[in-house]
Scaffold this motif. Sequence first.
Motif, PDB file in Angstrom:
ATOM      1  N   THR A  14      46.279  38.438  40.826  1.00 19.51           N
ATOM      2  CA  THR A  14      45.547  40.113  39.630  1.00 19.51           C
ATOM      3  C   THR A  14      44.224  39.692  40.916  1.00 19.51           C
ATOM      4  O   THR A  14      43.707  38.442  40.964  1.00 19.51           O
ATOM      5  CB  THR A  14      45.326  40.048  38.912  1.00 19.51           C
ATOM      6  OG1 THR A  14      44.904  39.054  38.379  1.00 19.51           O
ATOM      7  CG2 THR A  14      47.266  40.341  38.178  1.00 19.51           C
ATOM      8  N   GLN A  15      43.718  40.535  40.412  1.00 19.45           N
ATOM      9  CA  GLN A  15      41.733  40.359  40.946  1.00 19.45           C
ATOM     10  C   GLN A  15      41.581  39.429  40.141  1.00 19.45           C
ATOM     11  O   GLN A  15      40.477  38.631  40.284  1.00 19.45           O
ATOM     12  CB  GLN A  15      40.633  41.973  40.979  1.00 19.45           C
ATOM     13  CG  GLN A  15      41.223  42.041  42.366  1.00 19.45           C
ATOM     14  CD  GLN A  15      41.251  41.978  44.004  1.00 19.45           C
ATOM     15  OE1 GLN A  15      40.856  40.798  43.994  1.00 19.45           O
ATOM     16  NE2 GLN A  15      41.841  42.088  44.765  1.00 19.45           N
ATOM     17  N   ASN A  16      41.671  38.849  38.613  1.00 16.02           N
ATOM     18  CA  ASN A  16      41.373  37.717  38.328  1.00 16.02           C
ATOM     19  C   ASN A  16      41.246  36.951  38.178  1.00 16.02           C
ATOM     20  O   ASN A  16      41.644  35.527  37.539  1.00 16.02           O
ATOM     21  CB  ASN A  16      42.474  38.324  36.307  1.00 16.02           C
ATOM     22  CG  ASN A  16      41.639  39.683  35.831  1.00 16.02           C
ATOM     23  OD1 ASN A  16      40.708  39.984  35.719  1.00 16.02           O
ATOM     24  ND2 ASN A  16      42.760  40.146  34.939  1.00 16.02           N
ATOM     25  N   ASP A  17      42.135  36.192  39.448  1.00 18.70           N
ATOM     26  CA  ASP A  17      43.043  34.942  39.626  1.00 18.70           C
ATOM     27  C   ASP A  17      41.943  34.657  41.327  1.00 18.70           C
ATOM     28  O   ASP A  17      42.211  33.513  41.444  1.00 18.70           O
ATOM     29  CB  ASP A  17      44.290  35.366  40.479  1.00 18.70           C
ATOM     30  CG  ASP A  17      45.407  35.603  39.007  1.00 18.70           C
ATOM     31  OD1 ASP A  17      44.977  34.714  38.179  1.00 18.70           O
ATOM     32  OD2 ASP A  17      46.247  36.136  39.541  1.00 18.70           O
ATOM     33  N   SER A  18      41.015  35.924  41.566  1.00 20.05           N
ATOM     34  CA  SER A  18      40.375  35.443  42.154  1.00 20.05           C
ATOM     35  C   SER A  18      39.486  33.766  42.087  1.00 20.05           C
ATOM     36  O   SER A  18      39.201  33.844  43.783  1.00 20.05           O
ATOM     37  CB  SER A  18      39.382  36.079  43.325  1.00 20.05           C
ATOM     38  OG  SER A  18      38.251  37.025  41.775  1.00 20.05           O
ATOM     39  N   ILE A  19      38.970  34.046  41.444  1.00 20.61           N
ATOM     40  CA  ILE A  19      38.064  32.500  40.864  1.00 20.61           C
ATOM     41  C   ILE A  19      38.415  31.660  41.517  1.00 20.61           C
ATOM     42  O   ILE A  19      38.663  30.858  41.798  1.00 20.61           O
ATOM     43  CB  ILE A  19      37.726  32.780  39.705  1.00 20.61           C
ATOM     44  CG1 ILE A  19      36.189  33.784  38.965  1.00 20.61           C
ATOM     45  CG2 ILE A  19      36.335  31.215  39.170  1.00 20.61           C
ATOM     46  CD1 ILE A  19      35.884  34.142  37.590  1.00 20.61           C
ATOM     47  N   GLU A  20      39.487  31.081  40.888  1.00 17.07           N
ATOM     48  CA  GLU A  20      40.590  29.636  40.993  1.00 17.07           C
ATOM     49  C   GLU A  20      41.088  29.806  42.866  1.00 17.07           C
ATOM     50  O   GLU A  20      41.147  28.838  43.476  1.00 17.07           O
ATOM     51  CB  GLU A  20      42.205  30.169  40.452  1.00 17.07           C
ATOM     52  CG  GLU A  20      41.741  29.979  38.665  1.00 17.07           C
ATOM     53  CD  GLU A  20      41.409  31.164  38.000  1.00 17.07           C
ATOM     54  OE1 GLU A  20      42.298  31.780  38.548  1.00 17.07           O
ATOM     55  OE2 GLU A  20      41.260  30.477  36.569  1.00 17.07           O
TER      56      GLU A  20
END
Length: 182
Positions: free
Chosen positions: A18-24
């Motif tokens: 998901t876009q929430n994973d973009s930092i990792e």
Amino acid sequence: MTHFPVLETERLVLRQLTQNDSIEIFQYFSLDEVTKFYDLESFTNIEQAEELIQKWNQRFESNQAIRWGITLKSENKVIGTCGFHGWMKNHYKAEIGYELTPKYWRQGFMTEVIEKVIEYGFNDLGLNRIEAFVEPGNMGSRKVLGKIEFTEEGTLKEHFYWRNRFVDTVIYALLKKDYKVH
């Protein structure tokens, strides 16, 4: 496929990104050691990670590919991805691709992931052949594929053009008839 399958191994959960994973994703795709053998330049901004996640999810929705985010069961943080692209349903084959953040290299994580993903490919997607294309110098990836009993079929000379040069690739394959559950 209508829903994104979640897969589990002993230590890991493989799930949709998901876009929430973009930092990792950005953190490890910004490392040259990760992108050295990848067909992407190292990331310089988080928007590149967001676009990549969006592209992978769109390709899943259009039945062209599937890419799982690899997370530790102990924490829901993405440490890499693995999946199929070049998916040819009518030819029953696909290409596998993967990467992992360096902190988790040489601990058996990618072997664990690929074993689960190929099991899904043969049993749920109906694949007969799974291929991997690896640069000759990518010894880590070559070692993982050998452990999982992929067969090295040969070197394709100047097979890809990226980073302003032609690149050889070694083709590996695993056929369903040769697959042994580990």
